[in-house]
Design an enzyme around this catalytic site. Structure first.
Site, PDB file in Angstrom:
ATOM      1  N   GLU A  94       0.799  -0.840  -0.342  1.00  0.00           N
ATOM      2  CA  GLU A  94      -0.129  -0.002   0.016  1.00  0.00           C
ATOM      3  C   GLU A  94       0.561   1.161   0.346  1.00  0.00           C
ATOM      4  O   GLU A  94       0.383   2.416  -0.187  1.00  0.00           O
ATOM      5  CB  GLU A  94      -1.146  -0.195   0.969  1.00  0.00           C
ATOM      6  N   GLU A 125       7.672 -21.707   7.652  1.00  0.00           N
ATOM      7  CA  GLU A 125       8.259 -20.643   9.067  1.00  0.00           C
ATOM      8  C   GLU A 125       8.585 -21.325  10.542  1.00  0.00           C
ATOM      9  O   GLU A 125       9.313 -20.343  11.067  1.00  0.00           O
ATOM     10  CB  GLU A 125       6.822 -20.176   9.939  1.00  0.00           C
TER      11      GLU A 125
END
Length: 311
Positions: A94, A125
């Site tokens: 963004e 992860e």
């Protein structure tokens, strides 16, 4: 190589985490009317802002440190796994349209790469080495900042990212949702937003995810304010890449200057559509090239450029 905890050890770790705690009072939530479940969820969400508020001094300190590095040309890099990593990618993505950041200036890394944005990548992860490789691929420098994100605060990928960043001399921030987390301890700036047990046991895309989103919003937005990417609360560095944003650009210039439509169109035309430059043209009475020069000399800070033009 990454050391994988034994099943019993991992169970013990999870059992000690606030975000993984079981809430017996919600054991029959699936039998409640839909509206009652919605009320419960809404009530839980109202707790998040207060948890973030308790960490505002730590957030502000991190922002000031990040902004100082970025002012000198450093990058902001988010690193996390699963929901945490996806939130980092979202916040990074963004920044170019909102603040006209340069490509690669704000980066989001999710364990497992782009495929992990939409699906689970087995074992990603759990790998510190994967985080180090991802950051090495960015040619990380001491001028950069790495924000490790993990609800549990124990995710190896996020911790590995922070450890590697520190070894490279980069600034580090650890964002977690459990107290006494390994991630916060590994980072120079630890931010632990403790939102408590989730409505659904261990589903940290809920309150923990909301808390992480709020903090990431603060880290990027306030950093950009400090870097002069706004004028008051106007996004004067917005990139007009579509019709909606072009209309928003004209509106921002109008709000900042009070000029009429014809003046705004002329100012945007002579500045190549750059909102900040157009505002300077209208408020300081300078031409397009002068506006560009003044902004370059002020490091992109519109208020400073205006002051220089008026002096």
């Amino acid at each position: 190589m990454t050391s994988t905890p034994r099943p019993d050890d991992l169970l013990a770790q999870l059992g000690s985490l606030t975000t993984e705690a079981f809430r017996p009072e919600l054991a029959e939530i699936d039998r409640l009317p839909t509206l009652d479940i919605a009320r419960l969820m809404n009530g839980e969400d109202t707790l998040v802002a207060a948890a973030v508020a308790a960490r505002l001094p730590e957030i502000a300190a991190a922002v000031d440190a990040i902004a100082a590095r970025m002012e000198r040309g450093g990058r902001l890099v988010y690193a996390g796994a699963g929901t945490a990593g996806r939130l980092g990618v979202l916040d990074a993505s963004e920044c170019p349209p909102t603040f006209n950041t340069a490509p690669g200036q704000v980066v989001g890394l999710v364990a497992g790469g782009p495929p992990a944005m939409v699906t689970s990548v087995e074992g990603a992860e759990d790998s510190r080495e994967l985080a180090r490789a991802d950051l090495a691929g960015l040619a990380l420098t001491a001028g950069d900042t790495v924000v490790g994100i993990s609800a549990s605060g124990r995710t190896p990928y996020a911790i590995g990212a922070v450890e590697y960043a520190r070894s490279a001399g980069a600034l580090t921030v650890g964002l977690a949702c459990n107290p006494g987390s390994a991630l916060a301890a590994a980072a120079e700036h630890g931010i632990e937003v403790v939102v408590g047990p989730e409505l659904l046991t261990g589903s940290t895309r809920l309150k923990a995810g909301t808390a992480q989103k709020l903090v990431l919003n603060m880290l990027s937005t306030i950093t950009m304010i400090r870097l002069g990417k706004t004028y008051g609360n106007l996004m004067v560095d917005v990139r007009a890449s579509n019709e909606k944003l072009r209309a928003r650009s004209r509106r921002i210039v109008s709000l900042a200057t009070g000029a009429d439509d014809a003046e705004i169109e002329r100012a945007l035309d002579v500045t190549g559509g750059e909102v900040k430059n157009a505002v300077l043209v209208l408020l300081a009475g300078v031409d397009g090239p002068s506006a560009t020069r003044l902004l370059e000399e002020s490091g992109g800070h519109l208020r400073a450029a205006l002051a220089a033009a008026r002096s």
